[in-house]
Design a protein around this motif. Structure first.
Motif, PDB file in Angstrom:
ATOM      1  N   ILE A 178     -10.388 -11.709  47.099  1.00 18.00           N
ATOM      2  CA  ILE A 178     -10.101 -12.301  48.407  1.00 18.00           C
ATOM      3  C   ILE A 178     -11.044 -13.479  48.621  1.00 18.00           C
ATOM      4  CG2 ILE A 178      -9.939 -11.925  50.889  1.00 18.00           C
ATOM      5  CD1 ILE A 178      -9.492  -8.992  50.385  1.00 18.00           C
ATOM      6  N   ASP A 179     -10.486 -14.650  48.774  1.00 14.35           N
ATOM      7  CA  ASP A 179     -11.270 -15.883  48.937  1.00 14.35           C
ATOM      8  C   ASP A 179     -11.674 -16.063  50.396  1.00 14.35           C
ATOM      9  OD1 ASP A 179     -12.484 -18.324  48.787  1.00 14.35           O
ATOM     10  OD2 ASP A 179     -10.629 -19.456  48.436  1.00 14.35           O
ATOM     11  N   ILE A 180     -12.849 -15.545  50.741  1.00 12.26           N
ATOM     12  CA  ILE A 180     -13.392 -15.804  52.084  1.00 12.26           C
ATOM     13  C   ILE A 180     -14.290 -17.045  52.071  1.00 12.26           C
ATOM     14  CG2 ILE A 180     -13.208 -13.453  52.984  1.00 12.26           C
ATOM     15  CD1 ILE A 180     -16.488 -14.789  51.547  1.00 12.26           C
ATOM     16  N   PRO A 183     -12.470 -21.004  53.324  1.00 12.57           N
ATOM     17  CA  PRO A 183     -12.382 -21.302  54.757  1.00 12.57           C
ATOM     18  C   PRO A 183     -13.731 -21.417  55.456  1.00 12.57           C
ATOM     19  CG  PRO A 183     -11.686 -19.039  54.316  1.00 12.57           C
ATOM     20  CD  PRO A 183     -11.824 -19.715  52.994  1.00 12.57           C
ATOM     21  N   ILE A 210     -13.678 -15.753  60.558  1.00 12.81           N
ATOM     22  CA  ILE A 210     -13.102 -16.280  59.320  1.00 12.81           C
ATOM     23  C   ILE A 210     -12.855 -15.146  58.329  1.00 12.81           C
ATOM     24  CG2 ILE A 210     -13.605 -17.701  57.285  1.00 12.81           C
ATOM     25  CD1 ILE A 210     -15.052 -19.659  59.153  1.00 12.81           C
ATOM     26  N   TRP A 211     -13.838 -14.271  58.185  1.00  8.52           N
ATOM     27  CA  TRP A 211     -13.664 -13.131  57.280  1.00  8.52           C
ATOM     28  C   TRP A 211     -12.498 -12.260  57.730  1.00  8.52           C
ATOM     29  CZ3 TRP A 211     -18.147 -10.360  54.449  1.00  8.52           C
ATOM     30  CH2 TRP A 211     -18.899 -11.287  53.724  1.00  8.52           C
ATOM     31  N   ASP A 213      -9.832 -12.995  59.428  1.00  5.58           N
ATOM     32  CA  ASP A 213      -8.526 -13.599  59.183  1.00  5.58           C
ATOM     33  C   ASP A 213      -8.181 -13.617  57.698  1.00  5.58           C
ATOM     34  OD1 ASP A 213      -8.443 -13.968  61.917  1.00  5.58           O
ATOM     35  OD2 ASP A 213      -8.926 -16.109  61.834  1.00  5.58           O
ATOM     36  N   ALA A 214      -9.172 -13.917  56.864  1.00  2.00           N
ATOM     37  CA  ALA A 214      -8.918 -13.972  55.418  1.00  2.00           C
ATOM     38  C   ALA A 214      -8.637 -12.586  54.846  1.00  2.00           C
ATOM     39  CB  ALA A 214     -10.113 -14.607  54.709  1.00  2.00           C
TER      40      ALA A 214
END
Length: 227
Positions: A178-180, A183, A210-211, A213-214
């Motif tokens: 998961i690309d946190i 963003p 941000i975390w 939502d990602a």
């Protein structure tokens, strides 16, 4: 053997010789014992999602259940930890709960301590093997190592670490990367200053937004059916 090849081999050998070593994980025995004491009072359910990792995960404890609802989350972050620490405490942190999924954030402190991407990957591989051996159907969601202003000079090594972790996930259906990190970068490709507390390393509420939502877009969508 060509001179260039010899030079590359010599450089790799020199880097290996000067590679950092992981500290003793037992420095966190108090934190692990505290988790177990709390579990003695109220044991979390089996088949949930264990969220473990370093201080960025620990800082999420207060809101992670709401951020990732309706999933049942067992928060097990312990500040200052690294990938080797999770490996060492895997039974006590993760396996005892027989989770259907693990959400993992490590690598940040590993890089700061001088560990190489290859060393970090080796520790992750050991975690993965340990989970697969005991819980072969359990999925692992790997959070990217985050960028920060305080550790910006280490970002190239963090990117290399993320590349290795993502490659592992791309080749194993049990693993999801998961690309946190992306963003958390602004239009200038540098960390957004407004998402950090004063130390410019740990996140404030905007960072955790941000975390949330990602991660929701991946973890909740994938795991909701098993809740």
């Amino acid at each position: 053997m060509k001179a260039q090849t010899i030079a590359v081999i010599a450089l790799l050998a020199a880097n290996a010789a000067h590679a950092a070593e992981y500290p003793d994980p037992e420095r966190f025995r108090g934190a692990i014992d505290a988790f177990q004491a709390a579990e003695a009072e109220s044991m979390p359910p089996r088949g949930a999602v264990v969220a473990t990792g370093s201080s960025s995960m620990r800082g999420w404890h207060g809101r992670i259940a709401d951020d990732l609802a309706p999933l049942t989350i067992i928060p097990r972050g312990f500040g200052g930890s690294n990938m080797h620490d999770v490996r060492h405490f895997l039974d006590e942190l993760v396996l005892r709960h027989e989770p259907r999924a693990v959400l993992l954030y490590e690598g940040d402190n590993d890089v700061a301590a001088g560990l190489t991407p290859e060393q970090i990957l080796a520790e992750f591989d050991a975690i993965d093997s340990g989970v697969a051996e005991r819980l072969p159907d359990t999925r692992i969601y790997i959070l990217a190592v985050k960028p920060s202003i305080a550790r910006w000079q280490l970002w190239p090594t963090m990117v290399a670490t993320n590349d290795l972790l993502k490659a592992r996930a791309d080749n194993d259906p049990r693993l999801t990367f998961i690309d946190i990190a992306t963003p958390m970068l602004g239009g200038d490709d540098k960390p957004l200053a407004e998402i950090f507390v004063a130390d410019m390393l740990h996140m404030n509420g905007l960072g955790y937004d941000i975390w949330r939502d990602a991660v929701r877009g991946v973890l909740v969508e994938a795991e909701r059916a098993y809740e």
